[in-house]
Design an enzyme around this catalytic site. Structure first.
Site, mmCIF file in Angstrom:
data_model
loop_
_atom_site.group_PDB
_atom_site.id
_atom_site.type_symbol
_atom_site.label_atom_id
_atom_site.label_comp_id
_atom_site.label_asym_id
_atom_site.label_seq_id
_atom_site.Cartn_x
_atom_site.Cartn_y
_atom_site.Cartn_z
ATOM 1 N N ASP A 1 54.348 28.205 39.300
ATOM 2 C CA ASP A 1 52.900 28.380 39.128
ATOM 3 C C ASP A 1 52.209 27.113 38.613
ATOM 4 O O ASP A 1 50.984 27.083 38.495
ATOM 5 C CB ASP A 1 52.627 29.523 38.143
ATOM 6 C CG ASP A 1 53.018 30.876 38.734
ATOM 7 O OD1 ASP A 1 53.031 31.006 39.981
ATOM 8 O OD2 ASP A 1 53.321 31.797 37.958
ATOM 9 N N SER B 1 62.159 35.056 44.486
ATOM 10 C CA SER B 1 60.926 35.681 43.997
ATOM 11 C C SER B 1 61.216 36.676 42.886
ATOM 12 O O SER B 1 61.916 37.676 43.086
ATOM 13 C CB SER B 1 60.207 36.400 45.136
ATOM 14 O OG SER B 1 59.229 37.272 44.598
ATOM 15 N N LYS C 1 50.620 31.687 47.719
ATOM 16 C CA LYS C 1 50.138 32.112 46.390
ATOM 17 C C LYS C 1 48.678 32.555 46.519
ATOM 18 O O LYS C 1 48.243 32.886 47.606
ATOM 19 C CB LYS C 1 50.310 30.957 45.389
ATOM 20 C CG LYS C 1 51.773 30.628 45.112
ATOM 21 C CD LYS C 1 52.453 31.755 44.356
ATOM 22 C CE LYS C 1 53.919 31.482 44.115
ATOM 23 N NZ LYS C 1 54.637 32.664 43.619
ATOM 24 N N GLY D 1 49.076 39.596 42.603
ATOM 25 C CA GLY D 1 50.273 39.808 43.421
ATOM 26 C C GLY D 1 51.360 40.493 42.616
ATOM 27 O O GLY D 1 52.072 41.375 43.118
ATOM 28 N N ARG E 1 54.315 43.545 32.552
ATOM 29 C CA ARG E 1 55.539 44.329 32.380
ATOM 30 C C ARG E 1 55.490 45.191 31.125
ATOM 31 O O ARG E 1 56.051 46.285 31.086
ATOM 32 C CB ARG E 1 56.749 43.388 32.356
ATOM 33 C CG ARG E 1 57.050 42.816 33.761
ATOM 34 C CD ARG E 1 57.843 41.523 33.657
ATOM 35 N NE ARG E 1 58.346 41.018 34.932
ATOM 36 C CZ ARG E 1 57.646 40.256 35.782
ATOM 37 N NH1 ARG E 1 56.384 39.944 35.524
ATOM 38 N NH2 ARG E 1 58.203 39.817 36.898
ATOM 39 N N LYS F 1 51.174 36.147 31.242
ATOM 40 C CA LYS F 1 50.688 37.118 32.228
ATOM 41 C C LYS F 1 51.830 38.005 32.716
ATOM 42 O O LYS F 1 51.695 39.229 32.788
ATOM 43 C CB LYS F 1 50.044 36.348 33.395
ATOM 44 C CG LYS F 1 49.467 37.217 34.488
ATOM 45 C CD LYS F 1 48.284 36.546 35.168
ATOM 46 C CE LYS F 1 48.689 35.367 36.030
ATOM 47 N NZ LYS F 1 49.153 35.751 37.364
ATOM 48 N N SER F 2 52.952 37.401 33.062
ATOM 49 C CA SER F 2 54.075 38.187 33.584
ATOM 50 C C SER F 2 54.521 39.227 32.561
ATOM 51 O O SER F 2 54.769 40.384 32.897
ATOM 52 C CB SER F 2 55.264 37.272 33.889
ATOM 53 O OG SER F 2 54.935 36.400 34.927
ATOM 54 N N GLN G 1 59.000 38.545 41.662
ATOM 55 C CA GLN G 1 58.248 39.770 41.937
ATOM 56 C C GLN G 1 59.063 40.716 42.800
ATOM 57 O O GLN G 1 59.092 41.926 42.569
ATOM 58 C CB GLN G 1 56.923 39.430 42.614
ATOM 59 C CG GLN G 1 55.975 38.690 41.677
ATOM 60 C CD GLN G 1 54.687 38.257 42.337
ATOM 61 O OE1 GLN G 1 54.515 38.390 43.550
ATOM 62 N NE2 GLN G 1 53.785 37.705 41.549
HETATM 63 C C1 S3P Z 1 55.566 36.320 38.877
HETATM 64 C C2 S3P Z 1 56.406 35.741 39.782
HETATM 65 C C3 S3P Z 1 56.042 34.589 40.602
HETATM 66 C C4 S3P Z 1 54.805 33.888 40.057
HETATM 67 C C5 S3P Z 1 53.717 34.838 39.668
HETATM 68 C C6 S3P Z 1 54.210 35.807 38.617
HETATM 69 C C7 S3P Z 1 56.020 37.502 38.124
HETATM 70 O O1 S3P Z 1 55.762 35.023 41.924
HETATM 71 O O2 S3P Z 1 54.314 32.971 40.994
HETATM 72 O O3 S3P Z 1 52.593 34.153 39.161
HETATM 73 O O4 S3P Z 1 55.358 37.871 37.137
HETATM 74 O O5 S3P Z 1 57.046 38.081 38.502
HETATM 75 P P1 S3P Z 1 56.924 35.156 43.051
HETATM 76 O O6 S3P Z 1 57.817 36.232 42.633
HETATM 77 O O7 S3P Z 1 56.161 35.503 44.305
HETATM 78 O O8 S3P Z 1 57.541 33.822 43.092
#
Ligand code: S3P
Length: 742
Positions: free
Chosen positions: A621, A473, A648, A400, A332, A327-328, A475
């Protein structure tokens, strides 16, 4: 209705065409009101209505129909409204409710004002979004409103009881009632109904006019038939509608002619890119719309859907599978591909709702994206400065990652933008990105407590900062690095513990230098990205469910292919191995700058452990399913330093503890973690996942060791990260069915 008091004792329906007649039939058939009297100035239609049993009684005059009725429904042509109101005014009871069914609402309100001098709290304009090309009383159909929408446009001082009763009346006819303002109604209808009718009338007329014998229609196929069906609607009614909703219609015609002209120019100049952009954006929007109509899940509709997992206990996990893409990385790949020069091709893209929301948002900003088609996506990059202002807020659903990464990107654009999300995302903290972005010069407004929506002002010059992140984080880090691509000077971010580094790796893949110095990553603004090919590996976060499933279910032996093994993501494997899991890492290789491997996992006796705190960000996660592993392990598992889990998609510590308790497993919740004593039997029960995809899937895994059936509620969001979970789970040996999915 039995002995219950009807919603209205006597209803007068003025105008017995298709809508008035259908409403009369529906009210009678469903016994929603007392007497239904009708009036129509066309005596023959009125007599026919009585004869067909559409109404209880035909009134000889308008006065007779209106007097003594506690609901008066105007179902006359829109242009006749004012004269009918004038005629009925002397006879309307002071406590009667007056409503209408016309397609334009500001014209009704101004007619009421002109006749009565004011809009009384008992006047409630209405509009059933239902109809057919047929007209007249013979076409009356009591089911016409069933599963259709009815819009009511009450004013702030509308009588609440009257509104409630009118709503119940329409709901009783099978309709879903929405309320909105008069102006909004007219804008929306101008765009979604009036303009398409106008175009259909105009197109058919143009073609018919060119060919007197109408010969060309012989060659017309299904596309033409579907597209022009509505040109067979009632001309008088439509002439009324356009005269009544003039201003809103003119605005939308101008918008449309402008866009049509752009396409004309594109065709004239051989500009295929523009055509492809418009067509693929339209195709995606149309598909989205079809899914909405058929009630399937997609970004904006998902939250309305109720999916329940039913799990039968026991089973062993076997097979050779590949879970969907990371997913990440999927998010991107779209973001960087869109901003690159050239065409980026992505394989293994996750077709889950979160990453599809990101994809759609870039389409909304003018980027041409082909696919996704079996995980293949082709992005026509527009360059760092090529994004266009979206027409409305960018909706990122449950994601998020999308919201936080977009915040960084959008803060640096020349246009204003707004980011919105679903109910879960709307509760999550965004101050963690808004604050440092403001320090770079961004202007961002949030709702109370730093929550979404985010309103981002464009046209700001950002300046690089150094930022020490208070929480680990990825993100936040990624958000700032993306903003840093546009900022003056250097933007650097220091993390308190290692977090996933996909942004840094992928930026390097697109030819953008990211400097790494210990815990600090930095970029210098002003560079460009060059398109590349991306191979997204299977998501280790999705694989995690099967790693735990095969570990806890006796007799299991499973191979997971092509799993992303980035060292910032492998906490789940490290933790499970420490608990005694039997996971073999095979065929380690590097693909497109990311390590990948196949994993073989077999059943094992797990034991409880103190989870090392340095593994927490690396498995952030995966805790929902790790809690299930802990419940099945011998001895005590203690998690500390994981307060981030509380913000989360749900408060994952509390929601997991509640879910475990619901199946008979007691735990001790702490502010930053949990203590789980393994070995308590997992019983039967109903778990509420609170719309959190990973909680839902974790309890599906728990069923393997349960003593009785488990039901998991609110599971629609599993589609955000793991489309096809239910099928794959079933294929490998989890005894699961989903209720409420399509
Ligand atoms: C993610 C970062 C994580 C993770 C999320 C995906 C990302 O969150 O929990 O599912 O793709 O950068 P945080 O940055 O809030 O830890």
């Amino acid at each position: 209705m039995g002995e219950e008091k009807p919603l209205f004792a006597r209803v007068a329906i003025i105008g017995l065409g298709l809508i008035g007649g259908s409403l009369a039939c529906a009210l009678r058939q469903r016994r929603l009101t007392g007497e239904v009297v009708g009036f129509d100035k066309r005596a023959d239609e009125l007599a026919l209505a009585a004869e067909l049993g559409v109404i209880d009684r035909a009134s000889g005059s308008l006065a007779e129909a209106v007097q003594g009725s506690d609901l008066v429904v105007l179902a006359v042509p829109v242009r006749a409204t004012r004269s009918v109101l004038e005629a009925l005014k002397p006879y309307l009871d002071s406590d009667a409710v007056l409503t209408d069914v016309g397609s334009t609402k500001s014209s009704f309100v101004s007619d009421v004002r002109a006749v009565f001098g004011e809009l009384s709290p008992r006047v409630i304009p209405g509009h059933p979004i239902a109809g057919s090309e047929k007209s007249g009383i013979r076409a009356a159909n009591p089911e016409l409103f069933s599963r259709h929408k009815v819009i009511l446009t009450p004013a702030p001082d509308t009588n609440a009881d009257a509104l409630e009763r009118l709503k119940s009346l329409w709901e009783g006819c099978g309709a879903t009632v929405l309320t909105m303002s008069v102006d909004y109604h007219d804008e929306v209808l101008a765009a979604t109904s009036h303009l398409p009718h106008l175009i259909a009338f105009s197109l058919v007329d143009t073609l018919a006019g060119e060919d007197e014998n109408m010969d060309i229609f012989r060659y017309a196929a299904g596309g033409f038939r579907d597209f022009t069906r509505i040109a067979a609607s009632d001309p008088v009614m439509w002439h009324d509608i356009f005269l009544s909703n003039r201003d809103a219609v003119l605005r939308v015609i101008d918008h449309f002619t402008h866009d049509l002209d752009q396409l004309r120019t594109a065709i004239a100049s051989g500009d295929g890119a523009t055509m492809l952009r418009v067509f693929s954006r339209a195709k995606a929007a149309r598909e989205h719309f079809s899914k909405m109509l058929s009630g399937q899940a997609y970004v904006t509709t998902n939250s309305d859907k109720q999916v329940t997992f039913q799990l039968t206990p026991g089973g062993a996990i076997t097979g050779d599978i590949r879970v969907p893409g990371d997913k990440s990385m999927s998010h991107r790949s779209i973001m960087l591909g869109a901003l690159a020069e050239g065409i980026t091709e992505v394989k293994g893209f996750l077709e889950g709702e979160d990453s599809l929301a990101t994809l759609q948002a870039f389409r909304d900003m003018g980027v041409t994206i082909e696919g996704p088609d079996n995980g293949f996506v082709r992005i026509h990059g527009v360059g760092m400065q090529g994004l266009q202002r979206p027409r409305g807020p960018l909706y990122v659903g449950n994601s998020g990652t999308a919201m936080r990464l977009f915040a960084g990107l959008l803060a640096a654009q020349s246009f204003d933008s707004e980011l919105t999300g679903d109910a879960s995302l709307s509760k999550r903290p965004m101050g963690r990105v808004a604050d440092p972005l403001r320090a770079m010069g961004a202007v961002i407004e949030t709702a109370e407590g730093g929550r979404p929506p985010l309103k981002i002002r464009g046209g700001r010059t950002l300046t690089g900062i150094h930022y020490e992140m208070p929480v680990a984080s990825a993100q936040v880090k990624s958000c700032l690095l993306l903003a840093g691509l546009y900022a003056e000077g250097v933007t650097s971010v220091t993390e308190p513990a290692p977090t996933r580094d996909h942004t840094e790796r992928m930026l390097a893949g697109f030819g953008y230098h990211v400097h790494r110095d210990g815990a600090t990553a930095s970029v210098t603004g002003g560079g460009t990205l060059t398109a590349c090919a991306i191979d997204v590996p299977a998501d280790i976060s999705s694989a995690a469910f099967f790693l735990v499933a095969a570990s806890i279910a006796p007799g299991s032996d499973l191979v997971l292919r092509h799993v992303g093994m980035n060292p910032t993501r492998v906490g789940v494997i490290n933790i499970l191995q420490k608990m005694g899991a039997n996971i073999e890492i095979l065929e380690e290789r590097e693909i497109g700058g990311e390590p990948v491997a196949d994993l073989r996992v077999r059943s094992a006796e797990l034991r409880g452990i103190d989870i090392p705190e340095d593994q927490v960000p690396l498995a952030i996660d995966e805790f929902p399913v790790l809690f299930i592993a802990a419940a099945c392990a011998g001895g005590r598992t203690v998690l500390r330093g994981a307060e981030e889990l509380r913000v989360k998609e749900s408060d994952r510590i509390q929601v997991m503890a509640d879910g475990l308790a619901a199946v008979g497993v007691e735990t001790t919740v702490t502010p930053d973690g949990i203590v789980i004593d393994g070995g308590q039997p997992i019983g039967s029960g109903t778990v509420n996942s609170h719309g959190d995809h990973r909680i839902a899937m974790a309890f599906a895994v728990a069923s393997l060791r349960a003593t009785g059936p488990i039901k998991v509620e609110d599971c629609a969001n599993v589609a955000t990260s793991f489309p096809g979970f239910v099928e794959l789970a079933r294929q490998t040996g989890i005894q699961i069915t989903a209720e409420g999915s399509e």
